[in-house]
Scaffold this active site. Structure first.
Site, PDB file in Angstrom:
ATOM      1  N   HIS A 177      15.087   7.186  11.042  1.00 53.85           N
ATOM      2  CA  HIS A 177      15.960   6.076  11.182  1.00 53.85           C
ATOM      3  C   HIS A 177      15.692   5.685  12.951  1.00 53.85           C
ATOM      4  CE1 HIS A 177      19.190   3.439  11.933  1.00 53.85           C
ATOM      5  NE2 HIS A 177      20.137   4.317  12.062  1.00 53.85           N
TER       6      HIS A 177
ATOM      7  N   GLY B 104      26.775   2.269  15.483  1.00 53.90           N
ATOM      8  CA  GLY B 104      27.608   3.013  16.193  1.00 53.90           C
ATOM      9  C   GLY B 104      28.595   2.125  16.944  1.00 53.90           C
TER      10      GLY B 104
HETATM   11  C1  LIG Z   1      20.115  16.188  13.720  1.00 55.39           C
HETATM   12  C2  LIG Z   1      19.266  16.388  15.071  1.00 55.39           C
HETATM   13  C3  LIG Z   1      19.977  16.917  16.394  1.00 55.39           C
HETATM   14  C4  LIG Z   1      18.110  17.385  14.806  1.00 55.39           C
HETATM   15  O1  LIG Z   1      17.284  17.069  15.796  1.00 55.39           O
HETATM   16  P1  LIG Z   1      16.048  18.077  15.812  1.00 55.39           P
HETATM   17  O2  LIG Z   1      16.549  19.602  16.099  1.00 55.39           O
HETATM   18  O3  LIG Z   1      14.918  17.770  17.086  1.00 55.39           O
HETATM   19  O4  LIG Z   1      15.306  18.012  14.618  1.00 55.39           O
HETATM   20  P2  LIG Z   1      14.117  18.645  13.778  1.00 55.39           P
HETATM   21  O5  LIG Z   1      13.217  17.526  12.765  1.00 55.39           O
HETATM   22  O6  LIG Z   1      13.455  19.333  14.833  1.00 55.39           O
HETATM   23  O7  LIG Z   1      14.562  19.752  12.810  1.00 55.39           O
HETATM   24  C5  LIG Z   1      15.436  20.883  13.461  1.00 55.39           C
HETATM   25  C6  LIG Z   1      14.939  22.049  12.467  1.00 55.39           C
HETATM   26  O8  LIG Z   1      15.621  21.584  10.986  1.00 55.39           O
HETATM   27  C7  LIG Z   1      14.710  22.079  10.203  1.00 55.39           C
HETATM   28  N1  LIG Z   1      14.457  20.819   9.048  1.00 55.39           N
HETATM   29  C8  LIG Z   1      14.790  19.412   9.387  1.00 55.39           C
HETATM   30  N2  LIG Z   1      15.020  18.844   8.248  1.00 55.39           N
HETATM   31  C9  LIG Z   1      14.672  19.820   7.056  1.00 55.39           C
HETATM   32  C10 LIG Z   1      14.890  19.687   5.790  1.00 55.39           C
HETATM   33  N3  LIG Z   1      14.845  18.474   5.236  1.00 55.39           N
HETATM   34  N4  LIG Z   1      14.825  20.872   5.134  1.00 55.39           N
HETATM   35  C11 LIG Z   1      14.295  21.983   5.908  1.00 55.39           C
HETATM   36  N5  LIG Z   1      14.590  21.964   6.958  1.00 55.39           N
HETATM   37  C12 LIG Z   1      14.695  20.954   7.901  1.00 55.39           C
HETATM   38  C13 LIG Z   1      13.379  21.813  10.788  1.00 55.39           C
HETATM   39  O9  LIG Z   1      12.116  22.717  10.319  1.00 55.39           O
HETATM   40  C14 LIG Z   1      13.606  22.238  12.180  1.00 55.39           C
HETATM   41  O10 LIG Z   1      13.351  23.616  12.347  1.00 55.39           O
HETATM   42  P3  LIG Z   1      12.319  24.257  13.180  1.00 55.39           P
HETATM   43  O11 LIG Z   1      12.268  23.744  14.578  1.00 55.39           O
HETATM   44  O12 LIG Z   1      12.352  25.605  12.835  1.00 55.39           O
HETATM   45  O13 LIG Z   1      10.921  23.497  12.536  1.00 55.39           O
HETATM   46  C15 LIG Z   1      18.509  14.895  15.250  1.00 55.39           C
HETATM   47  O14 LIG Z   1      17.778  14.598  14.067  1.00 55.39           O
HETATM   48  C16 LIG Z   1      19.751  13.843  15.404  1.00 55.39           C
HETATM   49  O15 LIG Z   1      20.416  13.531  16.614  1.00 55.39           O
HETATM   50  N6  LIG Z   1      19.892  13.198  14.229  1.00 55.39           N
HETATM   51  C17 LIG Z   1      21.029  11.883  14.553  1.00 55.39           C
HETATM   52  C18 LIG Z   1      20.302  10.833  14.789  1.00 55.39           C
HETATM   53  C19 LIG Z   1      21.341   9.484  15.069  1.00 55.39           C
HETATM   54  O16 LIG Z   1      22.516   9.911  15.411  1.00 55.39           O
HETATM   55  N7  LIG Z   1      21.069   8.569  14.618  1.00 55.39           N
HETATM   56  C20 LIG Z   1      21.739   7.331  14.710  1.00 55.39           C
HETATM   57  C21 LIG Z   1      22.635   7.273  13.424  1.00 55.39           C
HETATM   58  S1  LIG Z   1      23.934   6.124  13.591  1.00 55.39           S
END
Ligand SMILES: CC(C)(COP(=O)(O)OP(=O)(O)OC[C@H]1O[C@@H](n2cnc3c(N)ncnc32)[C@H](O)[C@@H]1OP(=O)(O)O)[C@@H](O)C(=O)NCCC(=O)NCCS
Length: 395
Positions: free
Chosen positions: A348, A381
């Site tokens: 996104h 947001g």
């Molecule tokens: C949720 C969030 C904090 C995660 O960030 P992140 O830790 O950098 O995310 P990653 O993609 O590196 O995933 C973290 C872990 O989850 C695991 N993971 C992510 N998606 C997965 C899935 N579908 N299945 C299995 N594991 C998954 C990854 O393997 C990773 O583990 P690893 O570090 O051991 O590889 C971030 O994506 C976020 O802030 N999202 C929201 C964004 C937002 O607010 N947008 C605006 C909306 S209004």
């Protein structure tokens, strides 16, 4: 004097592949404005009857309008595409719906006769300009928005879980899994190829590669792997990296035209605008806002959800999609919803997601000629929702 509205159509939609934000991202060494420029050029190349000089404005959604995304990016895009100085441009910020709002404003321009042909799009490089970067909110904003959680999008999703506990973590994970599975099938079937503009990029080690595939999807996702993920935003929370959209870089763009101009050029548009609406809700549960926005857009069009044959809803977080679908009278696994998966799988890149939804819908209309109406909707947001209803005119 009575004034009539002009019909507005979508001629074409394209996007870049979506990358992961950060140094391992495919666009780490690529500028946001270059992503937008590549799409502007591609739209002209794919539509040889359209000349750059026909474009009367370049309207770009961008959430974080600083550094490479600042300085009125919309004005820079046509010049950087070597279309000359004569095409005006502007940038629009409605956070995640910036790009959808760019399209919505463009629709208004054309409907009221202010323009016949417009370039509209959205771009966000969350790696270079992270969410909230260089922002200085008014000291009273937290109070008037209902508390600190309104500033943290993951917490707004946790708030939905807390206030509406009927939407459980298991349901959120199941929805996220289905998004990954649908995206996986769509990718396998080559559905992304017609809309992705391949881009040659230089990686940090100096090697060059052509980027034409999304980096975010995880087709190997399972309920077990999702269940194993820890809450990302609060202790004992329910929102994880698996049931939240990611942090991404990307752009998407749409060429809008009056139906009259499209006919004169002998073009076959993909869909016709029907109605749009924007609505606002409690910012601490911002993800619920597609509901009032959609109800308002349906009301303006004299239609109901039953009339919507295809629904493209942005997946900021699984729980907010579950809430919105339920309140709009749809099941979480309704086959009309996000047939090729959504932002939980593809990522996104904020302002790019609205034009991506519109591009997905137009391509879905193409292969579902029986489908008449479609909805594009997303949350924003600070507590807003934006919805546009379209009519299929293909086939
Ligand atoms: C949720 C969030 C904090 C995660 O960030 P992140 O830790 O950098 O995310 P990653 O993609 O590196 O995933 C973290 C872990 O989850 C695991 N993971 C992510 N998606 C997965 C899935 N579908 N299945 C299995 N594991 C998954 C990854 O393997 C990773 O583990 P690893 O570090 O051991 O590889 C971030 O994506 C976020 O802030 N999202 C929201 C964004 C937002 O607010 N947008 C605006 C909306 S209004």
């Amino acid at each position: 004097m009575e004034k009539k509205l002009n019909e507005v159509v979508v001629i074409d939609g394209v996007r870049t592949a979506f990358g992961k934000a950060g140094e391992k991202g495919i666009f780490w060494t690529t500028r946001a404005d270059d992503l937008a420029v590549a799409l502007a050029k591609a739209l002209i190349q794919r539509n040889p009857r359209v000349e750059p000089g026909m474009v009367e404005d370049s309207i770009w959604g961008v959430t974080n309008q600083v550094k490479e995304q600042g300085g009125t990016l919309g004005r820079a895009v046509p010049m950087l595409a070597d279309w000359g100085w004569n095409i005006p441009g502007c940038s629009i910020d409605r956070m995640c719906a910036s790009g959808l709002t760019a399209i919505g404003f463009g629709v208004g321009y054309i409907a009221t006769g202010m323009a016949e042909c417009l370039l509209t799009g959205g771009v966000e490089h969350m790696g270079h300009l992270p969410m909230g970067f260089m922002r200085d909110p008014h000291p009273r904003l937290q109070e008037v928005m209902g508390g600190p959680s309104a500033f943290q999008m993951g917490m707004t999703a946790e708030n939905i879980h807390d206030r509406f506990p009927e939407f459980t973590r298991e349901m959120a994970d199941r929805y996220a899994l289905s998004s990954q599975q649908k995206a996986g099938r769509a990718n396998q079937a080559g559905k992304m190829k017609p809309m992705i503009v391949p881009l040659e990029v230089e990686l940090t080690d100096g090697t060059r590669m052509v980027v034409e595939k999304d980096q975010q999807p995880r087709p190997g996702t399972s309920m077990e792997s999702l269940a194993a993920l820890k809450p990302a935003f609060k202790e004992n929370g329910r929102v994880t990296a698996g049931n939240a959209s990611g942090l991404n870089d990307g752009a998407a763009a749409v060429l809008l035209m009056s139906e009259r101009k499209a006919d004169a050029l002998g073009l076959q548009p993909g869909m016709r605008w029907v109605s749009s609406a924007v609505a606002a809700v409690d910012p601490t549960i911002m993800g619920t806002a597609p509901v009032p926005a959609t109800l308002k857009a349906l009301d303006k069009a004299g239609l109901t959800m039953d009339d919507m044959d295809i629904v493209e809803i942005n997946e900021a977080f699984a729980v907010q999609v579950l809430y919105c679908l339920h309140r709009l009278g749809l099941k979480a696994d309704d086959p009309r919803v996000n047939r090729w998966g959504g932002s939980l799988a593809f990522g996104h890149p904020l302002a790019a997601s609205g034009p991506r939804l519109v591009t997905f819908l137009m391509n879905l209309f193409k292969e579902n000629t029986d489908a008449r109406y479609g909805l594009t909707t997303m949350c924003v947001g600070r507590g807003q929702g934006y919805s546009i209803i379209w009519e299929n005119i293909q086939g």
